[in-house]
Design a protein around this motif. Structure first.
Motif, PDB file in Angstrom:
ATOM      1  N   THR A 174       1.314  -1.144  -0.347  1.00 36.54           N
ATOM      2  CA  THR A 174      -0.062  -0.179   0.047  1.00 36.54           C
ATOM      3  C   THR A 174       1.282   1.263   0.521  1.00 36.54           C
ATOM      4  N   VAL A 181      -5.567   6.058   1.850  1.00 31.36           N
ATOM      5  CA  VAL A 181      -4.028   4.630   1.340  1.00 31.36           C
ATOM      6  C   VAL A 181      -4.775   3.703   0.336  1.00 31.36           C
ATOM      7  N   SER A 182      -4.159   3.047  -0.554  1.00 37.20           N
ATOM      8  CA  SER A 182      -4.365   2.963  -2.247  1.00 37.20           C
ATOM      9  C   SER A 182      -3.372   1.988  -1.699  1.00 37.20           C
ATOM     10  N   GLN A 183      -4.368   0.464  -2.443  1.00 34.57           N
ATOM     11  CA  GLN A 183      -3.243  -0.816  -2.662  1.00 34.57           C
ATOM     12  C   GLN A 183      -2.585  -1.220  -4.015  1.00 34.57           C
ATOM     13  N   TRP A 197      -2.044   1.852  -8.125  1.00 27.35           N
ATOM     14  CA  TRP A 197      -3.030   2.079  -7.194  1.00 27.35           C
ATOM     15  C   TRP A 197      -4.062   2.181  -7.314  1.00 27.35           C
ATOM     16  N   THR A 199      -7.827   3.175  -4.756  1.00 32.27           N
ATOM     17  CA  THR A 199      -8.511   3.135  -3.210  1.00 32.27           C
ATOM     18  C   THR A 199      -9.396   3.030  -2.403  1.00 32.27           C
TER      19      THR A 199
END
Length: 295
Positions: A174, A181-183, A197, A199
């Motif tokens: 992340t 918060v971005s995966q 990325w 979210t």
């Protein structure tokens, strides 16, 4: 004088003084911004992306940075260069003011004339390189299709592109982007590897350009280890902002041809205007760009 000279070209070549050009009503409405519009959807969110890519300019590697806007609705999104559209609108208004002053038009200057003008500091002479992306990309997520609109002052083109949902592989990594918060996720699309990325806190399955399908808005994409980068730089909530498409007389084409059209338009334009006499010429853009789509 600034970019007025650019619009002189856009307006003047359609002036009745240019007998070799026949202007249709569609062209006239396009120039004047009077085309009727079809409402495709209504956007609830706008995301700005900084798009970085590289080119070769006479053998020298250069970084090129543009800013794009993504307006997202329940079914459609539209991806475009908002700055280019705003400049075109301002230029159109300035060009209308100049139209009555045009007395004579020379459509080409010779190389010798251009070379003679360079370095003289003449305030009536300008060299302009077309800046900004003119193509507008509409993404229909439900039907998994994209419509790309682009063209010139004399003719507009429409490309219908099938874009099946990308097959994303979710990762545990992340990062925080714009406070979200971005995966991490990865995919391969038309010959390139994409690392994205997204979210989940913004549950819109969309992203920059033709990328979409993750369980949240895509905020960053790195392509082939940094050759291309999409980076979200701003978000704005919208109150049912209409996503519209002009009702124009489009020529149907494919995505390879519409990209060639885009590169052709990035020419350096030479303008000289004095006492109602305007001269213009073109010089090919020597920059060489890599294609995002290899297939």
């Amino acid at each position: 004088m600034k970019n007025i000279f650019l619009l002189i070209f856009l307006v003047v070549i359609n002036n009745p003084l240019c007998s070799q050009f026949v202007m249709s009503k569609s062209t006239s409405d396009r120039i004047e911004g009077k085309l009727k519009k079809e409402i495709l959807d209504k956007a609830s969110l706008r995301c700005w992306y900084e798009f970085t890519q590289y080119c070769l300019n006479e053998g020298v590697k250069e970084q090129v940075v543009d800013t794009f806007t993504l307006d997202i609705g329940p079914k459609y999104s539209v991806y475009y260069d908002q700055n280019r559209i705003m400049r075109d609108s301002l230029d159109r208004a300035e060009g209308e003011k100049l139209r009555p002053r045009v007395k004579l038009i020379r459509q080409h200057m010779t190389k010798g004339e251009i070379d003679a003008l360079r370095g003289q500091g003449d305030g009536n002479y300008r060299e302009l390189l077309s800046k900004g992306e003119t193509a507008v990309l509409y993404k229909d997520r439900k039907r998994q299709k994209a419509t790309i609109i682009d063209g010139s002052i004399t003719e507009m083109y429409k490309c219908m592109d099938e874009i099946p949902l990308q097959s994303w592989e979710l990762k545990e990594d992340t990062m925080t982007i714009l406070g979200y918060v971005s995966q991490k996720a990865e995919t391969t699309f038309r010959g390139r590897r994409y690392v994205a990325w997204f979210t989940p806190d913004i549950p819109l399955q969309d992203g920059p350009w033709k990328l979409y399908g993750l369980p949240g808005l895509i905020l960053k994409v790195v392509v082939d280890d940094g050759l291309f980068i999409f980076q979200a730089i701003g978000l704005q909530k919208l109150d049912s902002f209409p996503i519209t498409m002009n009702k124009d007389q489009y020529v149907t084409t494919d995505r390879k041809q519409i990209r060639k059209l885009a590169f052709k338009k990035n020419n350096k334009r030479h303008f000289l205007g004095t006492d109602g006499t305007f001269s213009m010429s073109f010089e090919a853009d020597k920059r060489i760009f890599d294609e995002l789509e290899r297939e």
